[in-house]
Design a protein around this motif. Structure first.
Motif, PDB file in Angstrom:
ATOM      1  N   LEU A  29     -46.613  19.873  50.783  1.00 53.58           N
ATOM      2  CA  LEU A  29     -45.540  20.279  51.824  1.00 53.58           C
ATOM      3  C   LEU A  29     -44.328  21.124  51.382  1.00 53.58           C
ATOM      4  O   LEU A  29     -43.893  21.326  50.344  1.00 53.58           O
ATOM      5  CB  LEU A  29     -44.763  18.977  52.115  1.00 53.58           C
ATOM      6  CG  LEU A  29     -45.580  17.785  53.210  1.00 53.58           C
ATOM      7  CD1 LEU A  29     -46.836  17.679  52.686  1.00 53.58           C
ATOM      8  CD2 LEU A  29     -44.880  16.625  53.422  1.00 53.58           C
ATOM      9  N   ASN A  30     -44.003  21.986  52.329  1.00 49.98           N
ATOM     10  CA  ASN A  30     -43.042  22.887  52.182  1.00 49.98           C
ATOM     11  C   ASN A  30     -41.428  22.258  52.319  1.00 49.98           C
ATOM     12  O   ASN A  30     -41.309  21.219  52.572  1.00 49.98           O
ATOM     13  CB  ASN A  30     -42.717  23.809  53.317  1.00 49.98           C
ATOM     14  CG  ASN A  30     -41.833  24.946  53.172  1.00 49.98           C
ATOM     15  OD1 ASN A  30     -41.813  25.530  51.791  1.00 49.98           O
ATOM     16  ND2 ASN A  30     -41.072  25.439  54.200  1.00 49.98           N
ATOM     17  N   ASP A  31     -40.625  22.712  51.537  1.00 49.70           N
ATOM     18  CA  ASP A  31     -39.127  22.256  51.475  1.00 49.70           C
ATOM     19  C   ASP A  31     -38.306  23.705  51.276  1.00 49.70           C
ATOM     20  O   ASP A  31     -38.893  24.736  50.853  1.00 49.70           O
ATOM     21  CB  ASP A  31     -38.865  21.259  50.201  1.00 49.70           C
ATOM     22  CG  ASP A  31     -39.018  21.791  48.885  1.00 49.70           C
ATOM     23  OD1 ASP A  31     -38.178  22.590  48.303  1.00 49.70           O
ATOM     24  OD2 ASP A  31     -40.042  21.354  48.394  1.00 49.70           O
ATOM     25  N   THR A  34     -37.544  24.105  46.528  1.00 50.65           N
ATOM     26  CA  THR A  34     -38.523  24.313  45.404  1.00 50.65           C
ATOM     27  C   THR A  34     -38.682  25.865  45.145  1.00 50.65           C
ATOM     28  O   THR A  34     -39.192  26.424  46.053  1.00 50.65           O
ATOM     29  CB  THR A  34     -39.774  23.390  45.457  1.00 50.65           C
ATOM     30  OG1 THR A  34     -39.430  22.209  45.625  1.00 50.65           O
ATOM     31  CG2 THR A  34     -40.711  23.687  44.360  1.00 50.65           C
ATOM     32  N   VAL A  61     -48.022  27.609  52.722  1.00 51.43           N
ATOM     33  CA  VAL A  61     -47.345  26.297  52.865  1.00 51.43           C
ATOM     34  C   VAL A  61     -45.828  26.790  53.273  1.00 51.43           C
ATOM     35  O   VAL A  61     -45.191  25.881  54.088  1.00 51.43           O
ATOM     36  CB  VAL A  61     -47.149  25.510  51.461  1.00 51.43           C
ATOM     37  CG1 VAL A  61     -46.171  24.344  51.585  1.00 51.43           C
ATOM     38  CG2 VAL A  61     -48.562  24.894  51.054  1.00 51.43           C
ATOM     39  N   HIS A  62     -45.251  27.797  52.500  1.00 49.18           N
ATOM     40  CA  HIS A  62     -43.847  28.161  53.149  1.00 49.18           C
ATOM     41  C   HIS A  62     -43.898  28.680  54.290  1.00 49.18           C
ATOM     42  O   HIS A  62     -42.780  28.441  55.128  1.00 49.18           O
ATOM     43  CB  HIS A  62     -43.805  29.436  52.197  1.00 49.18           C
ATOM     44  CG  HIS A  62     -42.286  30.085  52.275  1.00 49.18           C
ATOM     45  ND1 HIS A  62     -41.225  29.537  52.162  1.00 49.18           N
ATOM     46  CD2 HIS A  62     -42.047  31.317  52.778  1.00 49.18           C
ATOM     47  CE1 HIS A  62     -40.189  30.364  52.271  1.00 49.18           C
ATOM     48  NE2 HIS A  62     -40.719  31.417  52.790  1.00 49.18           N
ATOM     49  N   LEU A  95     -40.086  18.966  45.736  1.00 44.67           N
ATOM     50  CA  LEU A  95     -41.575  19.205  46.125  1.00 44.67           C
ATOM     51  C   LEU A  95     -42.272  17.893  46.488  1.00 44.67           C
ATOM     52  O   LEU A  95     -42.400  16.900  45.588  1.00 44.67           O
ATOM     53  CB  LEU A  95     -42.555  19.892  45.060  1.00 44.67           C
ATOM     54  CG  LEU A  95     -43.845  20.300  45.464  1.00 44.67           C
ATOM     55  CD1 LEU A  95     -43.846  21.342  46.471  1.00 44.67           C
ATOM     56  CD2 LEU A  95     -44.625  20.899  44.291  1.00 44.67           C
TER      57      LEU A  95
END
Ligand code: TYC
Length: 102
Positions: A29-31, A34, A61-62, A95
């Protein structure tokens, strides 16, 4: 016709029961926090990707918010999720890695 001999046959078709074990997608998963290089390193280290593959998946993902990074048996998927979550926690990155049945 009467079935007076008591010998009517019922033929039942069977198929060999070779049920494959269910497979599980491991998702990253994106955040917002990270570092990209850390994610690339995770993908190389725990998912056996080369640098170019890892960079490409990280960017997916980004941009999209998440991506499937591998498909495994339940036990292997759980191990991957645990490894990634532990490694991220050790480095104090938020992350997130999860699994779901395919
Ligand atoms: N969005 C993060 C950044 O801009 C990079 C990132 C990519 C984070 C993939 C998590 O699963 C991830 N630094």
């Amino acid at each position: 016709k009467k079935d007076d001999d008591g010998e009517s046959e019922v033929v039942v078709k069977t198929r060999p029961k070779t049920k494959r074990p269910p497979l599980y997608k491991v998702l990253l998963l994106n955040d917002d926090y990270t570092p990209m290089e850390f994610v690339v390193h995770v993908l190389e280290r725990f998912f056996g990707m080369n640098h170019a593959q890892a960079f490409e998946i990280m960017l997916t993902v980004h941009k999209k918010g998440l991506a499937v990074v591998g498909v495994f048996s339940h036990e292997i998927a759980e191990t991957k999720v645990t490894q990634v979550m532990d490694f991220a926690r050790q480095h104090q990155h938020p992350l997130q890695c999860t699994m779901e049945r395919e």
